[in-house]
Scaffold this motif. Structure first.
Motif, PDB file in Angstrom:
ATOM      1  N   ALA A   1       0.021   8.999  -4.370  1.00  0.00           N
ATOM      2  CA  ALA A   1      -0.564   9.758  -4.349  1.00  0.00           C
ATOM      3  C   ALA A   1      -0.792  11.145  -4.856  1.00  0.00           C
TER       4      ALA A   1
ATOM      5  N   ARG B   1      -8.057   2.508  -5.581  1.00  0.00           N
ATOM      6  CA  ARG B   1      -8.842   3.778  -4.994  1.00  0.00           C
ATOM      7  C   ARG B   1      -8.932   5.116  -5.927  1.00  0.00           C
TER       8      ARG B   1
ATOM      9  N   SER C   1       1.857   1.625  -3.064  1.00  0.00           N
ATOM     10  CA  SER C   1       0.555   2.381  -4.471  1.00  0.00           C
ATOM     11  C   SER C   1       0.279   3.406  -4.000  1.00  0.00           C
ATOM     12  N   TYR C   2       0.365   3.556  -2.505  1.00  0.00           N
ATOM     13  CA  TYR C   2      -0.516   4.732  -2.280  1.00  0.00           C
ATOM     14  C   TYR C   2       0.760   6.476  -1.873  1.00  0.00           C
ATOM     15  N   SER C   3       2.105   6.245  -2.494  1.00  0.00           N
ATOM     16  CA  SER C   3       3.046   6.882  -1.361  1.00  0.00           C
ATOM     17  C   SER C   3       2.849   8.486  -2.812  1.00  0.00           C
TER      18      SER C   3
ATOM     19  N   ASP D   1       0.614  -1.425   0.060  1.00  0.00           N
ATOM     20  CA  ASP D   1       0.231   0.287   0.052  1.00  0.00           C
ATOM     21  C   ASP D   1       1.233   1.004   0.180  1.00  0.00           C
TER      22      ASP D   1
ATOM     23  N   ILE E   1      -6.002   5.272  -8.635  1.00  0.00           N
ATOM     24  CA  ILE E   1      -4.557   4.552  -8.445  1.00  0.00           C
ATOM     25  C   ILE E   1      -4.360   3.374  -7.680  1.00  0.00           C
ATOM     26  N   GLY E   2      -4.349   2.364  -7.979  1.00  0.00           N
ATOM     27  CA  GLY E   2      -4.424   0.824  -7.736  1.00  0.00           C
ATOM     28  C   GLY E   2      -5.455   1.010  -7.654  1.00  0.00           C
TER      29      GLY E   2
ATOM     30  N   VAL F   1      -1.034   4.840 -11.625  1.00  0.00           N
ATOM     31  CA  VAL F   1      -2.586   6.121 -11.877  1.00  0.00           C
ATOM     32  C   VAL F   1      -2.938   5.417 -13.657  1.00  0.00           C
TER      33      VAL F   1
ATOM     34  N   LEU G   1      -8.955   8.551  -7.343  1.00  0.00           N
ATOM     35  CA  LEU G   1      -7.279   9.157  -7.164  1.00  0.00           C
ATOM     36  C   LEU G   1      -8.424  10.712  -7.492  1.00  0.00           C
TER      37      LEU G   1
END
Length: 208
Positions: free
Chosen positions: A82, A181, A78-80, A75, A178-179, A137, A183
């Motif tokens: 964002a 989630r 993947s989300y760093s 995670d 993104i992943g 993304v 964005l």
């Protein structure tokens, strides 16, 4: 010596003692009972069962910890980006607006330098989107799909009887995920007045 003297002599006393001991055999055995020591083999078996139970619980806890750590690391990777990706989308939007502001006639009538400039802006936009996609993304493609409030934001309705009701017929601003989630949701216009979706279509989520 009389019979009475013989009856109460030393031999008679011994016989009375033997008779008393014979009358209470349980008391004599109980007094002489010796406590038994626990079987060493049974003790080892009990300890082995206890240690095995502790080992299994520890192994399960370590496995759960490993899985949580792997998920957290995934995670984080993947989300760093964002926040950075969201800022880059604003730049991409500006490039898209600049391209859409150029009239088709101007593109056709423009000289080689002007056309090269337009192509350069288009290439920059494509490169930026490709770079974002490499980092997880991805752009949504909602056109023609059923409106999904999890991924789309309805801006207006468009009367259209040729497509099912609540179908996305126009994209005002592209959406991105993104992943797993969102964005940024896609800003869209949806059809109104067409045939209603069937129960199966209504329950099927829109494809991103």
């Amino acid at each position: 010596m009389t019979d009475e003297t013989k009856k109460h002599g030393p031999d008679a006393a011994a016989e009375d003692l033997q008779a008393a001991e014979a009358a209470q055999p349980g008391d004599t055995v109980e007094a002489q009972a010796i406590p038994t020591e626990p079987d060493p083999l049974e003790v080892l078996r009990a300890e082995n069962v206890d240690l095995r139970d502790k080992y299994l619980r520890l192994a399960a806890e370590m496995d759960n910890l490993r899985r949580r750590t792997e998920r957290d690391v995934k995670d984080a990777k993947s989300y760093s980006v964002a926040g950075f990706a969201r800022d880059m989308l604003a730049v991409s939007d500006n490039l898209r607006r600049a391209l859409e502001a150029i009239p088709a006639e101007a593109r056709e009538a423009g000289d080689a330098g002007f056309k090269a400039l337009v192509e350069g802006v288009e290439m920059t936009e494509r490169s930026m989107l490709a770079a974002l996609e490499r980092h997880g993304v991805r752009q949504l493609e909602p056109m023609g799909e059923k409106f999904d409030p999890n991924f789309h934001q309805a801006m207006f309705e468009v009367p259209n009887a040729e497509v099912p009701n609540n179908t996305v017929v126009q994209v005002v601003q592209a959406g991105f995920v993104i992943g797993e989630r969102v964005l940024r949701p896609a800003m869209v216009g949806v059809a109104r007045g067409g045939p209603k979706l069937s129960a199966v279509e209504a329950e099927t989520p829109a494809q991103a």
